[in-house]
Motif scaffolding. Structure first.
Motif, PDB file in Angstrom:
ATOM      1  N   GLY A 163       9.632  -7.590   8.726  1.00 61.21           N
ATOM      2  CA  GLY A 163       8.705  -8.411   7.716  1.00 61.21           C
ATOM      3  C   GLY A 163       8.898  -8.222   6.319  1.00 61.21           C
ATOM      4  O   GLY A 163       8.793  -9.351   5.495  1.00 61.21           O
ATOM      5  N   VAL A 164       9.213  -6.733   5.975  1.00 62.51           N
ATOM      6  CA  VAL A 164       9.291  -6.546   4.556  1.00 62.51           C
ATOM      7  C   VAL A 164      10.537  -7.353   4.062  1.00 62.51           C
ATOM      8  O   VAL A 164      10.586  -7.516   2.904  1.00 62.51           O
ATOM      9  CB  VAL A 164       9.498  -5.057   4.634  1.00 62.51           C
TER      10      VAL A 164
ATOM     11  N   GLU B 210       8.847   6.687   8.441  1.00 65.98           N
ATOM     12  CA  GLU B 210       7.602   8.119   8.798  1.00 65.98           C
ATOM     13  C   GLU B 210       6.386   7.872   8.658  1.00 65.98           C
ATOM     14  O   GLU B 210       5.660   8.420   9.371  1.00 65.98           O
ATOM     15  CB  GLU B 210       8.431   9.069   7.893  1.00 65.98           C
ATOM     16  N   TYR B 211       6.007   7.286   7.490  1.00 60.37           N
ATOM     17  CA  TYR B 211       4.719   6.915   7.097  1.00 60.37           C
ATOM     18  C   TYR B 211       3.877   6.079   8.400  1.00 60.37           C
ATOM     19  O   TYR B 211       2.886   6.389   8.763  1.00 60.37           O
ATOM     20  CB  TYR B 211       4.652   6.068   6.119  1.00 60.37           C
ATOM     21  N   LEU B 212       4.494   4.985   8.805  1.00 59.85           N
ATOM     22  CA  LEU B 212       3.947   4.342  10.063  1.00 59.85           C
ATOM     23  C   LEU B 212       3.682   4.952  11.099  1.00 59.85           C
ATOM     24  O   LEU B 212       2.962   4.943  12.044  1.00 59.85           O
ATOM     25  CB  LEU B 212       4.901   2.916  10.256  1.00 59.85           C
TER      26      LEU B 212
ATOM     27  N   LYS C 179       0.767  -1.339   0.046  1.00 68.59           N
ATOM     28  CA  LYS C 179      -0.108  -0.043   0.096  1.00 68.59           C
ATOM     29  C   LYS C 179       0.767   1.206   0.037  1.00 68.59           C
ATOM     30  O   LYS C 179       0.523   2.036  -0.529  1.00 68.59           O
ATOM     31  CB  LYS C 179      -0.840  -0.110   1.335  1.00 68.59           C
ATOM     32  N   PHE C 180       1.989   1.187   0.858  1.00 65.34           N
ATOM     33  CA  PHE C 180       2.802   2.375   0.938  1.00 65.34           C
ATOM     34  C   PHE C 180       3.471   2.690  -0.436  1.00 65.34           C
ATOM     35  O   PHE C 180       3.522   3.685  -0.887  1.00 65.34           O
ATOM     36  CB  PHE C 180       3.800   2.157   2.145  1.00 65.34           C
ATOM     37  N   CYS C 181       4.051   1.529  -1.056  1.00 62.17           N
ATOM     38  CA  CYS C 181       4.894   1.549  -2.243  1.00 62.17           C
ATOM     39  C   CYS C 181       3.805   2.205  -3.243  1.00 62.17           C
ATOM     40  O   CYS C 181       4.362   2.986  -4.268  1.00 62.17           O
ATOM     41  CB  CYS C 181       5.232   0.317  -2.560  1.00 62.17           C
TER      42      CYS C 181
ATOM     43  N   LEU D 207       3.552   5.838  -2.810  1.00 60.16           N
ATOM     44  CA  LEU D 207       4.844   6.552  -3.241  1.00 60.16           C
ATOM     45  C   LEU D 207       5.140   6.438  -4.727  1.00 60.16           C
ATOM     46  O   LEU D 207       6.079   7.065  -5.363  1.00 60.16           O
ATOM     47  CB  LEU D 207       5.830   5.791  -2.591  1.00 60.16           C
ATOM     48  N   GLN D 208       4.408   5.572  -5.442  1.00 60.50           N
ATOM     49  CA  GLN D 208       4.676   5.103  -6.771  1.00 60.50           C
ATOM     50  C   GLN D 208       6.092   4.651  -7.079  1.00 60.50           C
ATOM     51  O   GLN D 208       6.832   5.065  -7.958  1.00 60.50           O
ATOM     52  CB  GLN D 208       4.432   6.544  -7.618  1.00 60.50           C
ATOM     53  N   VAL D 209       6.310   3.497  -6.374  1.00 64.89           N
ATOM     54  CA  VAL D 209       7.682   2.851  -6.645  1.00 64.89           C
ATOM     55  C   VAL D 209       7.354   1.272  -6.414  1.00 64.89           C
ATOM     56  O   VAL D 209       6.257   1.003  -6.067  1.00 64.89           O
ATOM     57  CB  VAL D 209       8.553   3.326  -5.520  1.00 64.89           C
ATOM     58  N   PRO D 210       8.148   0.501  -7.177  1.00 59.09           N
ATOM     59  CA  PRO D 210       8.122  -0.942  -6.993  1.00 59.09           C
ATOM     60  C   PRO D 210       8.161  -1.297  -5.664  1.00 59.09           C
ATOM     61  O   PRO D 210       8.715  -0.751  -4.682  1.00 59.09           O
ATOM     62  CB  PRO D 210       8.977  -1.459  -8.069  1.00 59.09           C
ATOM     63  N   VAL D 211       7.858  -2.429  -5.257  1.00 60.08           N
ATOM     64  CA  VAL D 211       7.818  -2.908  -4.001  1.00 60.08           C
ATOM     65  C   VAL D 211       8.989  -3.559  -3.872  1.00 60.08           C
ATOM     66  O   VAL D 211       9.481  -3.825  -2.290  1.00 60.08           O
ATOM     67  CB  VAL D 211       6.631  -4.268  -3.836  1.00 60.08           C
ATOM     68  N   THR D 212       9.821  -3.801  -4.665  1.00 60.07           N
ATOM     69  CA  THR D 212      11.291  -4.359  -4.430  1.00 60.07           C
ATOM     70  C   THR D 212      12.455  -3.238  -4.461  1.00 60.07           C
ATOM     71  O   THR D 212      13.585  -3.394  -4.254  1.00 60.07           O
ATOM     72  CB  THR D 212      11.780  -5.078  -5.887  1.00 60.07           C
ATOM     73  N   ALA D 213      11.746  -1.915  -4.165  1.00 56.57           N
ATOM     74  CA  ALA D 213      12.524  -0.708  -4.096  1.00 56.57           C
ATOM     75  C   ALA D 213      12.785  -0.256  -2.799  1.00 56.57           C
ATOM     76  O   ALA D 213      12.555   0.765  -2.375  1.00 56.57           O
ATOM     77  CB  ALA D 213      11.917   0.425  -4.948  1.00 56.57           C
ATOM     78  N   ALA D 214      13.451  -1.209  -1.913  1.00 51.96           N
ATOM     79  CA  ALA D 214      13.709  -1.116  -0.491  1.00 51.96           C
ATOM     80  C   ALA D 214      15.145  -0.499  -0.383  1.00 51.96           C
ATOM     81  O   ALA D 214      16.238  -1.140  -0.063  1.00 51.96           O
ATOM     82  CB  ALA D 214      13.401  -2.378   0.190  1.00 51.96           C
TER      83      ALA D 214
END
Length: 344
Positions: A100-101, A81-83, A59-61, A64-71
């Motif tokens: 977990g991520v 910050e979001y959490l 949901k956060f990604c 932010l409009q980034v892929p989920v793999t962009a950690a």
């Protein structure tokens, strides 16, 4: 002098790129089997928590409009910050979601987050917590589970009935207290994990499904038959007629009183403990963690060595969590309270 053996010719080491198809297939099958085994050892609530962590990250990604793999360092700090600021999550929840991520990315996408990036995100989280404490903000989260003391435990098991539900609940509460169990550890116990000591001293409980390292807890017979975890366990096994070593030690029970093959979930364990306390009209609202904290607290009150307590709870001897249990008792001890014995 004995004649030395002739040296064996050095064998050339085969490199992975030289593996044939048959070997690759066998290794792939081993990987699959080991992955399945590792998943089975993980507590059910941990699996569910990681699944929820990934949903939050997804949901956060998207936002932010980034892929989920962009950690990266930036995305992980933004996630913290979001959490913390927008979802107002507890410190422990944010810290676990980072873990977990990381686990999901590694297992599902072969993406390993740079340790320095994870460290920078956690440092930001610590800064937020320090600032919150400085500003005297209310503590977040549910707080520590109230400890189920022995006097309360006696009242609770006394109110467990003699029907199959009461027999199960009594065994679960007493054995859970004896091994300082988390709710997932009780739910994860299989029949094969609980065996009688060969010398008849009690039970050996092998806690294999745990958020920390596995441990084996020797549970002796209690001096009071009404609160003896060994006797309670044996009564449950006899009444429930469970014999399959690979099935759960504590089972679901149909409304008719029929013991089911399936086990109970960690959440259900917590519900049973809470309901048992309410049934005994205990004013404190106990949770699934209360038997664990209760055992540590009572053992310390009995002057047991912290190392001996840690062997049962599975904590490290210098664990901050275990030290917190110690403080509950030690705050009134003459050696730890500066006000005791000074003439007031």
């Amino acid at each position: 002098m004995p004649t030395p053996l002739p040296a064996r010719p050095a064998q050339r080491v085969q490199l992975p790129a030289e593996f044939d198809d048959e070997l690759r297939a066998r290794l792939a099958a081993l990987d699959t089997a080991s992955d399945a085994h590792a998943r089975e050892q993980r507590p059910e609530n941990t699996v569910l928590a990681y699944r929820a962590d990934w949903k939050t990250w997804t949901k956060f990604c998207e936002q932010l409009q980034v892929p989920v793999t962009a950690a990266t360092r930036g995305t992980l700090r933004a996630f913290v910050e979001y959490l913390w600021k927008y979802e107002e999550r507890a410190y422990s929840t944010v810290d676990r979601k980072l873990a977990g991520v990381a686990v999901t990315l590694r297992q599902e996408y072969d993406v390993v987050i740079n340790k320095r990036d994870t460290k920078s995100a956690r440092e930001l989280l610590k800064d937020y917590r320090r600032q919150a404490e400085k500003d005297k903000e209310p503590a977040r989260g549910r707080g520590k589970a109230p400890a189920m003391r022995v006097d309360a435990l006696r009242q609770i098991v006394d109110k467990c009935g003699d029907d199959i539900f009461g027999v199960r609940d009594r065994a679960m509460l007493l054995l859970g207290f004896a091994i300082a169990a988390r709710r997932a550890e009780l739910a994860g116990l299989r029949l094969r994990n609980i065996v009688e000591d060969p010398d008849g001293n009690g039970l050996l409980v092998h806690v294999r499904v745990s958020k920390t390292d596995p441990r084996t807890v020797p549970v002796p017979y209690g001096t009071n038959p009404a609160t003896c975890p060994v006797r309670a366990w044996k009564t449950w096994v006899e009444r429930a007629q469970i014999t399959d070593p690979d099935r759960h030690a504590f089972r679901a029970i149909h409304a008719t009183g029929s013991v089911q093959p399936k086990g109970i979930t960690p959440a259900r364990v917590g519900d049973i403990i809470t309901a048992a306390g309410a049934r005994a009209r205990i004013e404190v609202l106990f949770t699934g963690h209360s038997v664990r904290s209760g055992m540590a607290t009572e053992a310390r009150r009995a002057k047991k060595d912290p190392k001996a307590i840690a062997q049962i709870t599975g904590h490290k001897p210098n664990s901050k969590v275990l030290h917190g249990y110690m403080q509950i008792v030690d705050q009134w001890d003459e050696d730890d309270n500066a006000l005791v014995g000074i003439g007031l």
